[in-house]
Motif scaffolding. Structure first.
Motif, PDB file in Angstrom:
ATOM      1  N   ARG A 265       1.209   3.526 -19.096  1.00 62.65           N
ATOM      2  CA  ARG A 265      -0.005   2.615 -19.480  1.00 62.65           C
ATOM      3  C   ARG A 265       0.657   1.584 -18.716  1.00 62.65           C
ATOM      4  NH1 ARG A 265      -0.856   1.906 -25.595  1.00 62.65           N
ATOM      5  NH2 ARG A 265      -1.871   0.691 -24.419  1.00 62.65           N
ATOM      6  N   PHE A 266       1.925   0.813 -18.614  1.00 62.21           N
ATOM      7  CA  PHE A 266       2.168  -0.453 -17.441  1.00 62.21           C
ATOM      8  C   PHE A 266       1.240  -0.181 -15.970  1.00 62.21           C
ATOM      9  CE2 PHE A 266       4.649  -2.528 -14.214  1.00 62.21           C
ATOM     10  CZ  PHE A 266       4.235  -3.205 -14.252  1.00 62.21           C
ATOM     11  N   ALA A 267       1.893   1.190 -15.373  1.00 65.86           N
ATOM     12  CA  ALA A 267       1.469   1.302 -14.302  1.00 65.86           C
ATOM     13  C   ALA A 267       0.253   1.420 -14.115  1.00 65.86           C
ATOM     14  CB  ALA A 267       2.666   2.327 -13.878  1.00 65.86           C
ATOM     15  N   GLU A 268      -0.762   2.518 -14.794  1.00 64.82           N
ATOM     16  CA  GLU A 268      -2.193   2.704 -14.584  1.00 64.82           C
ATOM     17  C   GLU A 268      -2.835   1.037 -15.285  1.00 64.82           C
ATOM     18  OE1 GLU A 268      -6.450   2.959 -15.830  1.00 64.82           O
ATOM     19  OE2 GLU A 268      -4.825   2.711 -17.442  1.00 64.82           O
ATOM     20  N   ALA A 269      -2.162   0.156 -16.317  1.00 60.74           N
ATOM     21  CA  ALA A 269      -2.748  -0.853 -16.788  1.00 60.74           C
ATOM     22  C   ALA A 269      -3.026  -1.833 -15.137  1.00 60.74           C
ATOM     23  CB  ALA A 269      -2.363  -1.719 -17.789  1.00 60.74           C
ATOM     24  N   PHE A 270      -2.046  -1.978 -14.916  1.00 59.28           N
ATOM     25  CA  PHE A 270      -0.933  -3.263 -13.134  1.00 59.28           C
ATOM     26  C   PHE A 270      -1.923  -2.562 -12.512  1.00 59.28           C
ATOM     27  CE2 PHE A 270       0.500  -4.652 -10.256  1.00 59.28           C
ATOM     28  CZ  PHE A 270       0.921  -5.959 -10.389  1.00 59.28           C
ATOM     29  N   THR A 271      -2.705  -1.741 -11.761  1.00 57.39           N
ATOM     30  CA  THR A 271      -2.523  -0.487 -10.764  1.00 57.39           C
ATOM     31  C   THR A 271      -3.827  -0.608 -10.964  1.00 57.39           C
ATOM     32  OG1 THR A 271      -1.301   0.881 -10.065  1.00 57.39           O
ATOM     33  CG2 THR A 271      -3.601   0.605  -9.292  1.00 57.39           C
ATOM     34  N   ARG A 272      -5.331  -0.728 -12.141  1.00 60.19           N
ATOM     35  CA  ARG A 272      -6.315  -0.655 -12.106  1.00 60.19           C
ATOM     36  C   ARG A 272      -6.536  -2.333 -12.486  1.00 60.19           C
ATOM     37  NH1 ARG A 272      -6.285   1.344 -17.361  1.00 60.19           N
ATOM     38  NH2 ARG A 272      -6.528  -0.803 -18.145  1.00 60.19           N
ATOM     39  N   THR A 273      -5.720  -3.267 -12.584  1.00 59.67           N
ATOM     40  CA  THR A 273      -6.487  -4.536 -12.901  1.00 59.67           C
ATOM     41  C   THR A 273      -6.224  -5.753 -11.276  1.00 59.67           C
ATOM     42  OG1 THR A 273      -5.331  -5.008 -15.578  1.00 59.67           O
ATOM     43  CG2 THR A 273      -6.433  -6.889 -13.491  1.00 59.67           C
ATOM     44  N   MET A 274      -5.228  -4.813 -10.734  1.00 57.72           N
ATOM     45  CA  MET A 274      -4.844  -5.717  -9.252  1.00 57.72           C
ATOM     46  C   MET A 274      -5.073  -5.151  -7.603  1.00 57.72           C
ATOM     47  SD  MET A 274      -2.927  -8.426 -10.416  1.00 57.72           S
ATOM     48  CE  MET A 274      -2.408  -9.342  -8.605  1.00 57.72           C
ATOM     49  N   GLY A 275      -6.047  -3.784  -8.214  1.00 56.27           N
ATOM     50  CA  GLY A 275      -6.137  -3.006  -7.030  1.00 56.27           C
ATOM     51  C   GLY A 275      -4.556  -2.119  -6.192  1.00 56.27           C
ATOM     52  N   GLU A 276      -2.862  -1.969  -7.276  1.00 54.03           N
ATOM     53  CA  GLU A 276      -2.203  -1.800  -6.098  1.00 54.03           C
ATOM     54  C   GLU A 276      -1.336  -1.362  -7.005  1.00 54.03           C
ATOM     55  OE1 GLU A 276      -0.793  -4.482  -3.084  1.00 54.03           O
ATOM     56  OE2 GLU A 276      -1.288  -6.136  -4.681  1.00 54.03           O
ATOM     57  N   SER A 277      -0.225  -0.685  -6.444  1.00 55.21           N
ATOM     58  CA  SER A 277       0.520  -0.676  -7.434  1.00 55.21           C
ATOM     59  C   SER A 277       1.786  -1.697  -7.988  1.00 55.21           C
ATOM     60  CB  SER A 277       1.197   0.907  -6.940  1.00 55.21           C
ATOM     61  OG  SER A 277       2.020   0.196  -6.048  1.00 55.21           O
ATOM     62  N   PRO A 278       2.621  -1.548  -8.942  1.00 51.10           N
ATOM     63  CA  PRO A 278       3.298  -2.413  -8.984  1.00 51.10           C
ATOM     64  C   PRO A 278       4.580  -3.117  -8.225  1.00 51.10           C
ATOM     65  CG  PRO A 278       3.203  -1.160 -11.450  1.00 51.10           C
ATOM     66  CD  PRO A 278       2.633  -0.696 -10.032  1.00 51.10           C
ATOM     67  N   ALA A 279       5.239  -1.357  -7.836  1.00 49.35           N
ATOM     68  CA  ALA A 279       6.022  -1.667  -6.678  1.00 49.35           C
ATOM     69  C   ALA A 279       5.407  -2.145  -5.594  1.00 49.35           C
ATOM     70  CB  ALA A 279       6.378  -0.369  -6.374  1.00 49.35           C
ATOM     71  N   LYS A 280       4.158  -2.112  -4.931  1.00 50.31           N
ATOM     72  CA  LYS A 280       3.946  -2.906  -3.458  1.00 50.31           C
ATOM     73  C   LYS A 280       3.626  -4.258  -3.603  1.00 50.31           C
ATOM     74  CE  LYS A 280       1.062   0.930  -1.746  1.00 50.31           C
ATOM     75  NZ  LYS A 280      -0.435   1.887  -1.203  1.00 50.31           N
ATOM     76  N   TYR A 281       2.930  -4.481  -4.854  1.00 49.80           N
ATOM     77  CA  TYR A 281       2.858  -6.667  -5.123  1.00 49.80           C
ATOM     78  C   TYR A 281       4.611  -7.120  -5.483  1.00 49.80           C
ATOM     79  CZ  TYR A 281       1.237 -10.303  -7.114  1.00 49.80           C
ATOM     80  OH  TYR A 281       0.726 -11.557  -7.251  1.00 49.80           O
ATOM     81  N   VAL A 282       5.431  -6.007  -5.845  1.00 50.64           N
ATOM     82  CA  VAL A 282       6.426  -7.006  -5.105  1.00 50.64           C
ATOM     83  C   VAL A 282       7.281  -6.480  -4.657  1.00 50.64           C
ATOM     84  CG1 VAL A 282       8.805  -6.404  -6.297  1.00 50.64           C
ATOM     85  CG2 VAL A 282       7.534  -6.219  -8.245  1.00 50.64           C
ATOM     86  N   ALA A 283       6.672  -5.911  -3.759  1.00 52.98           N
ATOM     87  CA  ALA A 283       7.376  -5.986  -2.205  1.00 52.98           C
ATOM     88  C   ALA A 283       5.876  -6.966  -1.377  1.00 52.98           C
ATOM     89  CB  ALA A 283       6.806  -4.396  -1.308  1.00 52.98           C
ATOM     90  N   LYS A 284       5.428  -7.404  -1.701  1.00 47.81           N
ATOM     91  CA  LYS A 284       4.033  -8.389  -0.943  1.00 47.81           C
ATOM     92  C   LYS A 284       4.865  -9.754  -1.233  1.00 47.81           C
ATOM     93  CE  LYS A 284       0.175  -8.132  -2.317  1.00 47.81           C
ATOM     94  NZ  LYS A 284      -1.339  -8.263  -2.594  1.00 47.81           N
ATOM     95  N   ILE A 285       5.018  -9.246  -2.456  1.00 45.60           N
ATOM     96  CA  ILE A 285       5.532 -10.975  -2.462  1.00 45.60           C
ATOM     97  C   ILE A 285       6.951 -11.445  -2.571  1.00 45.60           C
ATOM     98  CG2 ILE A 285       5.961 -12.552  -5.466  1.00 45.60           C
ATOM     99  CD1 ILE A 285       3.269 -12.657  -4.728  1.00 45.60           C
ATOM    100  N   LYS A 286       7.724 -10.394  -2.295  1.00 46.82           N
ATOM    101  CA  LYS A 286       9.401  -9.829  -1.121  1.00 46.82           C
ATOM    102  C   LYS A 286       9.276 -11.216   0.035  1.00 46.82           C
ATOM    103  CE  LYS A 286      12.210  -7.578  -4.699  1.00 46.82           C
ATOM    104  NZ  LYS A 286      13.028  -8.421  -4.288  1.00 46.82           N
ATOM    105  N   MET A 287       8.181 -10.383   0.427  1.00 49.50           N
ATOM    106  CA  MET A 287       7.631 -10.442   1.902  1.00 49.50           C
ATOM    107  C   MET A 287       7.093 -11.668   2.305  1.00 49.50           C
ATOM    108  SD  MET A 287       9.294  -8.077   3.331  1.00 49.50           S
ATOM    109  CE  MET A 287      10.278  -7.515   1.831  1.00 49.50           C
ATOM    110  N   PHE A 288       6.349 -12.186   1.861  1.00 50.28           N
ATOM    111  CA  PHE A 288       6.068 -13.812   1.153  1.00 50.28           C
ATOM    112  C   PHE A 288       7.147 -14.868   1.565  1.00 50.28           C
ATOM    113  CE2 PHE A 288       1.187 -12.159  -0.945  1.00 50.28           C
ATOM    114  CZ  PHE A 288       1.510 -11.884   1.024  1.00 50.28           C
TER     115      PHE A 288
END
Length: 355
Positions: A265-288
């Motif tokens: 439910r978390f993964a589905e809600a996060f992806t629907r709201t943010m337009g990307e998976s939790p793992a991708k978002y975490v990786a992006k913030i780490k690279m920033f």
């Protein structure tokens, strides 16, 4: 260095509204500081190209006036007392008239006034009649320009969603702080007292912060996407945690626990709201975070990889290049960033045109 929203009202004891807005929590950590400033006294005809750069740019028109153009915005007139912030350092042009051929800012010489303040010396520029003088007989266009650095990556979701150009005049009616600061800068210029440039630099820092605060409080309140997600009590709690501790080895189960939902439910809600998976978002913030360490602090790539939990420098470098668009070593220079920023800006413009 300025705490961008240090004057944001804080909830008091007994406040029925509950916990502080999570967007405010993130914004309270957003800081900027002035890198350098220049006083420019230009005589028409003149035009200057400001290429894309990693830091934000700020311009205040003290007298005369000029025209502003960006790749995605047609010519806009700036009058005395106007100020503009270019938060992502996007390429833009300032000119006495739209038809004047522009000269790159790098071709204009500088006369140092102090450690981070200079006067523009335009005698060596070709194609303009810019003059580095504080007292000229003919009418001049006088501007105070600066470069500012945020403590967030220029492609951070908050910075990325800001307009390409933020005009103080468009926000002045929404925040009484903005016109008051503009008037203070006008007075400081007109008095031409000892130390005026230094005071102007500090006022510019505060004005830039006020412009962004006015936009956050008034201009982006109806935005969708990232801001809407942050303001969602459940998703926002997760996003705030990721940004507060990018070095942590975040996993989907950990983030799902924060939200108080099952993994699916978390993964589905996060992806629907943010337009990307939790793992991708975490990786992006780490690279920033990694790019800031490497570009601003000179951190070794191996150290950044270790701090962010990567098993090897090679795996970190592959992830960095996939997300940022170039190798970590290229972050120590400006050209690779400029290409990435230009590509990102074009994507934002394309997305905006479809809305």
């Amino acid at each position: 260095m300025l705490d961008l929203l240090s004057t944001t009202p804080r909830p008091v004891a007994g406040d029925e509204k509950g916990p502080r807005d999570l967007l405010t929590e993130i914004l309270l950590g957003l800081r900027l500081d002035g890198v350098e400033y220049g006083r420019c006294v230009m005589q028409a005809p003149w035009a200057i190209d400001f290429p894309a750069q990693r830091s934000a740019r700020f311009h205040f028109v003290a007298s005369g006036g000029c025209w502003l153009r960006t790749p995605s915005r047609d010519w806009v007139r700036l009058n005395p007392g106007d100020a503009v912030l270019v938060p992502r350092g996007s390429a833009h042009t300032l000119a006495s008239a739209p038809e004047v051929p522009a000269v790159d800012i790098a071709l204009l010489g500088r006369v140092p006034v102090s450690d981070n303040i200079y006067l523009v010396d335009g005698h060596g520029a070709r194609g303009t009649q810019a003059v580095a003088a504080l007292d000229v007989a003919t009418p001049s266009d006088v501007m105070f320009c600066g470069t500012m650095r945020f403590n967030l990556d220029p492609l951070h979701p908050l910075i990325a969603m800001m307009p390409e150009v933020m005009l103080a005049g468009e926000l002045a009616q929404r925040d009484p702080t903005v016109p008051a600061l503009l008037e203070a800068m006008e007075r400081e210029v007109s008095l031409d007292r000892i130390g005026a440039c230094g005071i102007m630099a500090r006022l510019a820092d505060v004005l830039a912060a006020s412009i962004i605060r006015a936009w956050v409080e008034c201009g982006c309140s109806t935005s969708s996407g990232w801001v809407a997600a942050v303001r969602c009590p459940r998703i926002g709690k997760v996003i705030a945690a990721i940004h507060a501790d990018p070095e942590r080895d975040w996993t989907v189960p950990m983030l799902a626990d924060l939200m108080g939902a099952s993994r699916s439910r978390f993964a589905e809600a996060f992806t629907r709201t943010m337009g990307e998976s939790p793992a991708k978002y975490v990786a992006k913030i780490k690279m920033f975070q990694a790019r800031r360490w490497i570009a601003d602090d000179g951190m070794r790539i191996a150290v950044a990889a270790d701090r962010l939990g990567y098993d090897s420098e090679a795996s970190f470098s592959r992830a960095f290049k996939r997300i940022i668009g170039h190798a970590p070593s290229a972050s120590r220079g400006g050209q690779a960033w400029a290409r990435t920023a230009a590509l990102h800006s074009s994507r934002i413009s394309s997305a905006s045109s479809r809305q």
